[in-house]
Design an enzyme around this catalytic site. Sequence first.
Site, PDB file in Angstrom:
ATOM      1  N   GLU A  22       7.807   6.522  22.712  1.00 20.66           N
ATOM      2  CA  GLU A  22       7.904   5.940  21.401  1.00 20.66           C
ATOM      3  C   GLU A  22       9.323   5.821  20.810  1.00 20.66           C
ATOM      4  O   GLU A  22       9.516   7.071  20.387  1.00 20.66           O
ATOM      5  CB  GLU A  22       6.562   6.087  20.578  1.00 20.66           C
ATOM      6  CG  GLU A  22       6.532   5.226  19.202  1.00 20.66           C
ATOM      7  CD  GLU A  22       5.397   5.755  18.501  1.00 20.66           C
ATOM      8  OE1 GLU A  22       4.261   5.672  18.683  1.00 20.66           O
ATOM      9  OE2 GLU A  22       5.905   6.445  17.380  1.00 20.66           O
ATOM     10  N   PHE A  24      10.752   4.623  16.786  1.00 25.02           N
ATOM     11  CA  PHE A  24      10.551   3.775  15.586  1.00 25.02           C
ATOM     12  C   PHE A  24      11.765   3.111  15.017  1.00 25.02           C
ATOM     13  O   PHE A  24      12.849   3.221  15.573  1.00 25.02           O
ATOM     14  CB  PHE A  24      10.223   4.812  14.317  1.00 25.02           C
ATOM     15  CG  PHE A  24      11.131   5.723  13.964  1.00 25.02           C
ATOM     16  CD1 PHE A  24      12.161   5.331  12.897  1.00 25.02           C
ATOM     17  CD2 PHE A  24      11.193   7.235  14.694  1.00 25.02           C
ATOM     18  CE1 PHE A  24      13.267   6.476  12.761  1.00 25.02           C
ATOM     19  CE2 PHE A  24      12.121   8.039  13.970  1.00 25.02           C
ATOM     20  CZ  PHE A  24      13.092   7.747  13.098  1.00 25.02           C
ATOM     21  N   GLY A 115      -3.269  -0.285  10.581  1.00 24.66           N
ATOM     22  CA  GLY A 115      -1.748  -0.051   9.760  1.00 24.66           C
ATOM     23  C   GLY A 115      -2.378   0.699   8.643  1.00 24.66           C
ATOM     24  O   GLY A 115      -3.412   0.796   8.315  1.00 24.66           O
ATOM     25  N   ASP A 116      -1.428   1.514   8.261  1.00 19.93           N
ATOM     26  CA  ASP A 116      -1.469   2.482   7.002  1.00 19.93           C
ATOM     27  C   ASP A 116      -0.959   1.626   5.795  1.00 19.93           C
ATOM     28  O   ASP A 116      -0.364   0.585   6.010  1.00 19.93           O
ATOM     29  CB  ASP A 116      -0.545   3.444   7.156  1.00 19.93           C
ATOM     30  CG  ASP A 116      -1.230   4.818   8.070  1.00 19.93           C
ATOM     31  OD1 ASP A 116      -2.490   4.770   7.958  1.00 19.93           O
ATOM     32  OD2 ASP A 116      -0.665   5.600   8.641  1.00 19.93           O
ATOM     33  N   ALA A 134      -8.654  -2.894  13.124  1.00 19.40           N
ATOM     34  CA  ALA A 134      -7.553  -3.170  14.248  1.00 19.40           C
ATOM     35  C   ALA A 134      -8.571  -4.183  15.497  1.00 19.40           C
ATOM     36  O   ALA A 134      -7.873  -5.043  15.903  1.00 19.40           O
ATOM     37  CB  ALA A 134      -7.154  -1.840  15.080  1.00 19.40           C
ATOM     38  N   LYS A 177     -13.396  -1.371  19.498  1.00 26.05           N
ATOM     39  CA  LYS A 177     -12.082  -1.929  19.868  1.00 26.05           C
ATOM     40  C   LYS A 177     -11.872  -2.341  21.281  1.00 26.05           C
ATOM     41  O   LYS A 177     -11.355  -3.394  21.593  1.00 26.05           O
ATOM     42  CB  LYS A 177     -10.838  -1.000  19.420  1.00 26.05           C
ATOM     43  CG  LYS A 177     -10.935  -0.771  17.734  1.00 26.05           C
ATOM     44  CD  LYS A 177      -9.501  -0.174  17.179  1.00 26.05           C
ATOM     45  CE  LYS A 177      -9.622   1.115  17.290  1.00 26.05           C
ATOM     46  NZ  LYS A 177      -8.471   1.923  16.732  1.00 26.05           N
TER      47      LYS A 177
HETATM   48  P1  FAD Z   1      -8.915   0.809  12.925  1.00 26.20           P
HETATM   49  O1  FAD Z   1      -9.267   1.152  14.047  1.00 26.20           O
HETATM   50  O2  FAD Z   1      -9.196  -0.254  12.319  1.00 26.20           O
HETATM   51  O3  FAD Z   1      -9.608   2.242  12.039  1.00 26.20           O
HETATM   52  C1  FAD Z   1      -9.372   2.378  10.694  1.00 26.20           C
HETATM   53  C2  FAD Z   1     -10.378   3.088  10.060  1.00 26.20           C
HETATM   54  O4  FAD Z   1     -11.450   2.033   9.635  1.00 26.20           O
HETATM   55  C3  FAD Z   1     -11.022   4.141  10.799  1.00 26.20           C
HETATM   56  O5  FAD Z   1     -11.583   5.266  10.065  1.00 26.20           O
HETATM   57  C4  FAD Z   1     -12.193   3.599  11.390  1.00 26.20           C
HETATM   58  O6  FAD Z   1     -13.293   4.386  11.740  1.00 26.20           O
HETATM   59  C5  FAD Z   1     -12.620   2.458  10.327  1.00 26.20           C
HETATM   60  N1  FAD Z   1     -13.355   1.483  10.662  1.00 26.20           N
HETATM   61  C6  FAD Z   1     -13.048   0.683  11.927  1.00 26.20           C
HETATM   62  N2  FAD Z   1     -13.931  -0.326  12.002  1.00 26.20           N
HETATM   63  C7  FAD Z   1     -14.891  -0.140  11.010  1.00 26.20           C
HETATM   64  C8  FAD Z   1     -16.204  -0.866  10.595  1.00 26.20           C
HETATM   65  N3  FAD Z   1     -16.372  -1.946  11.330  1.00 26.20           N
HETATM   66  N4  FAD Z   1     -16.562  -0.501   9.448  1.00 26.20           N
HETATM   67  C9  FAD Z   1     -16.077   0.573   8.613  1.00 26.20           C
HETATM   68  N5  FAD Z   1     -14.818   1.281   9.184  1.00 26.20           N
HETATM   69  C10 FAD Z   1     -14.472   1.219  10.198  1.00 26.20           C
HETATM   70  N6  FAD Z   1       0.743   2.537  11.712  1.00 26.20           N
HETATM   71  C11 FAD Z   1       1.692   1.736  11.272  1.00 26.20           C
HETATM   72  O7  FAD Z   1       1.745   1.107  10.192  1.00 26.20           O
HETATM   73  N7  FAD Z   1       2.720   1.269  12.319  1.00 26.20           N
HETATM   74  C12 FAD Z   1       2.487   1.585  13.515  1.00 26.20           C
HETATM   75  O8  FAD Z   1       3.535   1.307  14.440  1.00 26.20           O
HETATM   76  C13 FAD Z   1       1.540   2.788  14.371  1.00 26.20           C
HETATM   77  N8  FAD Z   1       1.481   2.969  15.217  1.00 26.20           N
HETATM   78  C14 FAD Z   1       0.591   4.297  15.557  1.00 26.20           C
HETATM   79  C15 FAD Z   1       0.440   4.500  16.937  1.00 26.20           C
HETATM   80  C16 FAD Z   1      -0.570   5.333  17.170  1.00 26.20           C
HETATM   81  C17 FAD Z   1      -0.782   5.717  18.800  1.00 26.20           C
HETATM   82  C18 FAD Z   1      -1.480   5.703  16.426  1.00 26.20           C
HETATM   83  C19 FAD Z   1      -2.650   6.944  16.659  1.00 26.20           C
HETATM   84  C20 FAD Z   1      -1.520   5.344  15.073  1.00 26.20           C
HETATM   85  C21 FAD Z   1      -0.406   4.445  14.621  1.00 26.20           C
HETATM   86  N9  FAD Z   1      -0.424   3.934  13.393  1.00 26.20           N
HETATM   87  C22 FAD Z   1       0.519   3.019  12.861  1.00 26.20           C
HETATM   88  C23 FAD Z   1      -1.344   4.447  12.257  1.00 26.20           C
HETATM   89  C24 FAD Z   1      -2.548   3.629  11.964  1.00 26.20           C
HETATM   90  O9  FAD Z   1      -2.051   2.320  11.667  1.00 26.20           O
HETATM   91  C25 FAD Z   1      -3.342   4.319  11.010  1.00 26.20           C
HETATM   92  O10 FAD Z   1      -3.800   5.386  11.368  1.00 26.20           O
HETATM   93  C26 FAD Z   1      -4.267   3.335  10.393  1.00 26.20           C
HETATM   94  O11 FAD Z   1      -4.925   4.065   9.276  1.00 26.20           O
HETATM   95  C27 FAD Z   1      -5.468   3.052  11.132  1.00 26.20           C
HETATM   96  O12 FAD Z   1      -5.199   2.209  12.092  1.00 26.20           O
HETATM   97  P2  FAD Z   1      -6.223   1.766  13.304  1.00 26.20           P
HETATM   98  O13 FAD Z   1      -5.488   0.743  14.337  1.00 26.20           O
HETATM   99  O14 FAD Z   1      -6.555   3.160  14.066  1.00 26.20           O
HETATM  100  O15 FAD Z   1      -7.285   1.039  12.343  1.00 26.20           O
END
Ligand code: FAD
Length: 319
Positions: A22, A24, A115-116, A134, A177
């Site tokens: 990976e 950035f 995303g964060d 996501a 997902k």
């Molecule tokens: P989701 O899977 O949507 O989950 C986010 C939160 O919402 C979780 O706590 C989940 O339990 C909760 N949730 C999901 N579905 C529901 C629902 N139906 N109801 C209620 N709650 C729910 N961030 C960036 O900005 N750019 C990047 O390039 C990036 N790359 C990453 C790569 C990896 C391998 C990892 C592990 C993380 C990366 N991140 C990146 C960080 C990521 O964007 C954050 O951790 C973000 O907070 C969560 O993203 P997610 O896709 O896991 O979200």
Amino acid sequence: MRISEKLQNHRSKSTKPTFSFEYFVPKTTQGVQNLYDRMDRMYQSTLPQFIDVTWNAGGGVLSQLTTDLVETSQSVLGLETCMHLTCTNMPVSQIDDALESARLSGCQNILALRGDPPVNSDSWQPVEGGFQYAKDLVRYIRDKYGDYFDIGVAGYPEGHPETAGDDETLLDHLKEKVDAGANFIITQMFYDADLFIKWCQRVRAKGVDVPLIPGIMPITTYAAFLRRANWCDVHIPQEYFDRLDPIKDDDQLVREVGTDLIVSLCQKLLDSGYVSHLHIYTMNLEKAPQMILDRMELLPSHDEPLDNHLAILPWRKSL
Ligand code: FAD
């Protein structure tokens, strides 16, 4: 080519574990040029199965750089590339543009993320079009592009801040997902192999059967090691402190011993049977990932089949 096909091709010829890197997005033009040079050198000396490029949540100017980096690494450098893409705090049109640009460059792999919150903000906003999590992005990509893209999603073996203490719900969300169309999972970094293996057992017990790809963070300096572990809130086994704390002021020694620790972590993951591919967070650095691969004897040898090697790709253009 899609990552799944690439890994399948490899497995039909070899039992050797595979790996990926990976990177950035750098903040300066010079940084981008340096990164291209580094990606190219690392590719030629190590032969990763793929590389991926992060996305800056919120879709600012650095996200445009992600699409540029993906396009160049895929179509000019000839690296199998996976584009990270987040889905909140930015318009749907930007998601569409990024996916189309990836497709046109020949990139067939997306890591779909929520995303964060963007820098200078402590919350994220769902955007018009229904992207709240996501899984919404996964479904959107599947609906629009069918099977053209392999879609990865993020996994959290030690939890996610928003579902803190409720690992079961987090696993349910992970399954959602995959049910929406994701076909591999890359995890957050971690240092505790046992916690990861227990998580794999629980993921499989949920009926999730896609590849689980552990995110491996090399140890470069003591300060960076502590900072990253704290940032991701992951458990540090006592052995790491016992071995690194006495040498914490000697960066070279920390890297040596850190490499030993990470190699032993990777070996345990491979031995568990849940893992056959390692995803290395390079932090855009060359040396530490190479030291890990070298000690694991995963660097290409002279008797490696040539069909995987850039040197014989006639269409590869130089920058
Ligand atoms: P989701 O899977 O949507 O989950 C986010 C939160 O919402 C979780 O706590 C989940 O339990 C909760 N949730 C999901 N579905 C529901 C629902 N139906 N109801 C209620 N709650 C729910 N961030 C960036 O900005 N750019 C990047 O390039 C990036 N790359 C990453 C790569 C990896 C391998 C990892 C592990 C993380 C990366 N991140 C990146 C960080 C990521 O964007 C954050 O951790 C973000 O907070 C969560 O993203 P997610 O896709 O896991 O979200």
